[in-house]
Design a protein around this motif. Structure first.
Motif, mmCIF file in Angstrom:
data_model
loop_
_atom_site.group_PDB
_atom_site.id
_atom_site.type_symbol
_atom_site.label_atom_id
_atom_site.label_comp_id
_atom_site.label_asym_id
_atom_site.label_seq_id
_atom_site.Cartn_x
_atom_site.Cartn_y
_atom_site.Cartn_z
ATOM 1 N N THR A 122 2.451 2.842 -11.268
ATOM 2 C CA THR A 122 3.626 3.639 -10.933
ATOM 3 C C THR A 122 3.758 4.815 -11.896
ATOM 4 O OG1 THR A 122 4.757 1.681 -10.076
ATOM 5 C CG2 THR A 122 6.123 3.582 -10.630
ATOM 6 N N ILE A 123 3.999 5.987 -11.349
ATOM 7 C CA ILE A 123 4.167 7.188 -12.164
ATOM 8 C C ILE A 123 5.430 7.916 -11.709
ATOM 9 C CG2 ILE A 123 1.704 7.457 -12.594
ATOM 10 C CD1 ILE A 123 1.683 9.652 -10.457
ATOM 11 N N GLU A 124 5.922 8.801 -12.554
ATOM 12 C CA GLU A 124 7.070 9.641 -12.214
ATOM 13 C C GLU A 124 6.580 11.044 -11.885
ATOM 14 O OE1 GLU A 124 10.292 9.790 -14.910
ATOM 15 O OE2 GLU A 124 10.753 7.641 -14.806
ATOM 16 N N VAL A 125 7.125 11.600 -10.816
ATOM 17 C CA VAL A 125 6.807 12.974 -10.425
ATOM 18 C C VAL A 125 8.114 13.750 -10.315
ATOM 19 C CG1 VAL A 125 4.721 12.280 -9.200
ATOM 20 C CG2 VAL A 125 6.878 12.430 -7.955
ATOM 21 N N VAL A 138 6.696 6.981 -8.062
ATOM 22 C CA VAL A 138 5.722 6.924 -6.969
ATOM 23 C C VAL A 138 4.559 6.035 -7.387
ATOM 24 C CG1 VAL A 138 4.135 8.281 -5.542
ATOM 25 C CG2 VAL A 138 6.354 9.229 -6.175
ATOM 26 N N ASP A 139 4.077 5.225 -6.455
ATOM 27 C CA ASP A 139 2.781 4.576 -6.638
ATOM 28 C C ASP A 139 1.992 4.707 -5.345
ATOM 29 O OD1 ASP A 139 4.050 2.809 -5.008
ATOM 30 O OD2 ASP A 139 3.707 1.034 -6.233
ATOM 31 N N ALA A 140 0.674 4.569 -5.456
ATOM 32 C CA ALA A 140 -0.196 4.875 -4.326
ATOM 33 C C ALA A 140 -1.194 3.751 -4.102
ATOM 34 C CB ALA A 140 -0.932 6.198 -4.555
ATOM 35 N N PHE A 141 -1.789 3.790 -2.914
ATOM 36 C CA PHE A 141 -2.831 2.847 -2.514
ATOM 37 C C PHE A 141 -4.026 3.669 -2.051
ATOM 38 C CE2 PHE A 141 -4.672 -0.932 -0.761
ATOM 39 C CZ PHE A 141 -5.326 -0.529 0.390
ATOM 40 N N ALA A 142 -5.186 3.420 -2.650
ATOM 41 C CA ALA A 142 -6.382 4.192 -2.327
ATOM 42 C C ALA A 142 -7.478 3.285 -1.773
ATOM 43 C CB ALA A 142 -6.897 4.932 -3.559
ATOM 44 N N ARG A 182 -2.735 6.721 0.086
ATOM 45 C CA ARG A 182 -1.435 6.567 0.731
ATOM 46 C C ARG A 182 -0.352 6.307 -0.317
ATOM 47 N NH1 ARG A 182 -1.271 8.420 5.888
ATOM 48 N NH2 ARG A 182 -3.401 8.239 6.709
ATOM 49 N N LEU A 183 0.778 6.978 -0.139
ATOM 50 C CA LEU A 183 1.921 6.723 -1.011
ATOM 51 C C LEU A 183 2.642 5.467 -0.513
ATOM 52 C CD1 LEU A 183 3.345 10.348 -1.374
ATOM 53 C CD2 LEU A 183 1.797 9.139 -2.912
ATOM 54 N N LYS A 184 2.825 4.503 -1.391
ATOM 55 C CA LYS A 184 3.493 3.261 -0.992
ATOM 56 C C LYS A 184 4.999 3.390 -1.139
ATOM 57 C CE LYS A 184 1.363 0.305 -3.594
ATOM 58 N NZ LYS A 184 0.997 -1.008 -4.155
ATOM 59 N N GLN A 185 5.495 3.462 -2.336
ATOM 60 C CA GLN A 185 6.932 3.563 -2.557
ATOM 61 C C GLN A 185 7.262 4.895 -3.210
ATOM 62 O OE1 GLN A 185 8.608 0.814 -5.334
ATOM 63 N NE2 GLN A 185 7.163 1.270 -6.953
ATOM 64 N N THR A 186 8.401 5.435 -2.807
ATOM 65 C CA THR A 186 8.905 6.679 -3.386
ATOM 66 C C THR A 186 10.382 6.455 -3.662
ATOM 67 O OG1 THR A 186 7.331 7.894 -2.012
ATOM 68 C CG2 THR A 186 9.060 9.168 -3.087
ATOM 69 N N ASN A 187 10.699 6.096 -4.890
ATOM 70 C CA ASN A 187 12.065 5.737 -5.254
ATOM 71 C C ASN A 187 12.571 6.599 -6.398
ATOM 72 O OD1 ASN A 187 12.000 3.615 -3.370
ATOM 73 N ND2 ASN A 187 11.095 2.235 -4.886
ATOM 74 N N LEU A 188 13.866 6.520 -6.593
ATOM 75 C CA LEU A 188 14.460 7.158 -7.762
ATOM 76 C C LEU A 188 14.229 6.290 -8.990
ATOM 77 C CD1 LEU A 188 17.891 8.276 -6.277
ATOM 78 C CD2 LEU A 188 15.993 9.766 -6.884
ATOM 79 N N PRO A 189 14.123 6.881 -10.169
ATOM 80 C CA PRO A 189 14.030 6.071 -11.386
ATOM 81 C C PRO A 189 15.249 5.165 -11.527
ATOM 82 C CG PRO A 189 13.496 8.367 -11.846
ATOM 83 C CD PRO A 189 14.031 8.316 -10.442
#
Length: 291
Positions: A72-75, A85-89, A168-175
């Motif tokens: 998980t990283i912050e953008v 955001v975290d992703a699936f590749a 693919r972006l999995k979750q996109t949440n607020l901190p």
């Protein structure tokens, strides 16, 4: 040692050499043939293959599509609204030779760590470019953004001998620290909307009550007016009848009016009257004509 012994020893050696020279390439794998750590050949076709015994070594790589869950990283999009955001590749080892040269003797975990170091910066770069807001990321434009991330990651992953098939972006949440503030703002907005609705309802109720009160006043006034008219008409009719009766027999009319006055004035109870005996009020009580 007899000749048979030599034949047996020779056969055993031949079997050992033959077994050391033959290996099987699984259809799910790619095999590197090494000699003293140097790549001699790449075997990709499934089936039997040969190598020099005791000299060549084999390194097997998975040829199937592999998956990677990034950390998980912050953008920060262009609207400065931070997102987690975290992703699936999905990827595969497309070039075993290049993969070996890039990763060395490292394991697949080492390669995935290197690949994650490629994907995460591309996520930040694409989601942080001008014109990309948090609303854009959460809209139907999300698919196009993921394709940009995939294309950029695929180009850079070629140096590792990897082919990135999809990101693919999995979750996109607020901190976490922003969630409470967001929820508080949402609650405040809903409470404000509720207060507005209540105020509009009260205003509508006041209008309905005012209209009802005015209608009541109008109806009551109209009823009182009609009652007064009816009462006046009745009084006029009564007076007309009295006038006609008075015209027919004045004496009887005066007698009737006196009896009516006696009935109203001399009711049972503690009524007291102070009046002279010769008052006209007692004409029909004291006069022989009234007996």
């Amino acid at each position: 040692m007899t000749k048979i012994h030599y034949i047996i020893i020779g056969a055993v050696i031949a079997v050992v050499l033959l077994s050391s020279s033959i290996f099987i390439v699984d259809e799910r794998q790619k095999v590197l043939v090494l000699r003293f750590g140097q790549i001699q050949s790449v075997k990709e076709e499934p089936g039997l293959a040969f190598k020099w015994p005791f000299i060549n070594d084999l390194v097997r790589y998975d040829d199937r599509i592999l998956s990677l869950d990034t950390a998980t990283i912050e953008v920060t999009p262009s609207d400065d609204r931070r997102l987690v955001v975290d992703a699936f590749a999905r990827y595969r080892i497309s070039d075993p030779r290049q993969f070996r040269e890039a990763i060395g003797t490292g394991s697949l975990a080492t390669a995935e760590s290197r690949l994650e170091g490629i994907i995460n910066p591309q996520i930040r770069a694409v989601l942080g470019q001008d014109g990309v807001t948090s609303n854009t990321i959460l809209s139907e434009d999300r698919a196009g953004l993921m394709q940009q991330i995939t294309d950029a990651s695929r180009t850079r992953a070629q140096s590792l001998g990897l082919e990135v098939l999809d990101v693919r972006l999995k979750q996109t949440n607020l901190p976490e620290q922003n969630l409470e503030a967001t929820f508080a703002r949402m609650r405040a907005e809903r409470e404000r909307e509720a207060a507005d609705e209540i105020a509009r309802g009260e205003e509508a109720a006041q209008r309905v009550r005012a209209q009802a009160d005015r209608t009541v006043v109008e109806i009551t006034s109209e009823a009182q007016r009609e009652a007064e008219i009816t009462r006046g008409e009745a009084d006029a009719e009564r007076n007309k009848i009295f006038a006609e009766a008075y015209g027919q027999d004045e004496g009887f009319f005066e007698f009737y009016r006196s009896l009516t006055a006696y009935e109203r004035a001399l009711k049972s109870g503690n009524s007291s009257m102070v009046i002279t005996p010769d008052s006209e009020f007692f004409n029909y009580l004291g006069s022989p004509q009234g007996r």
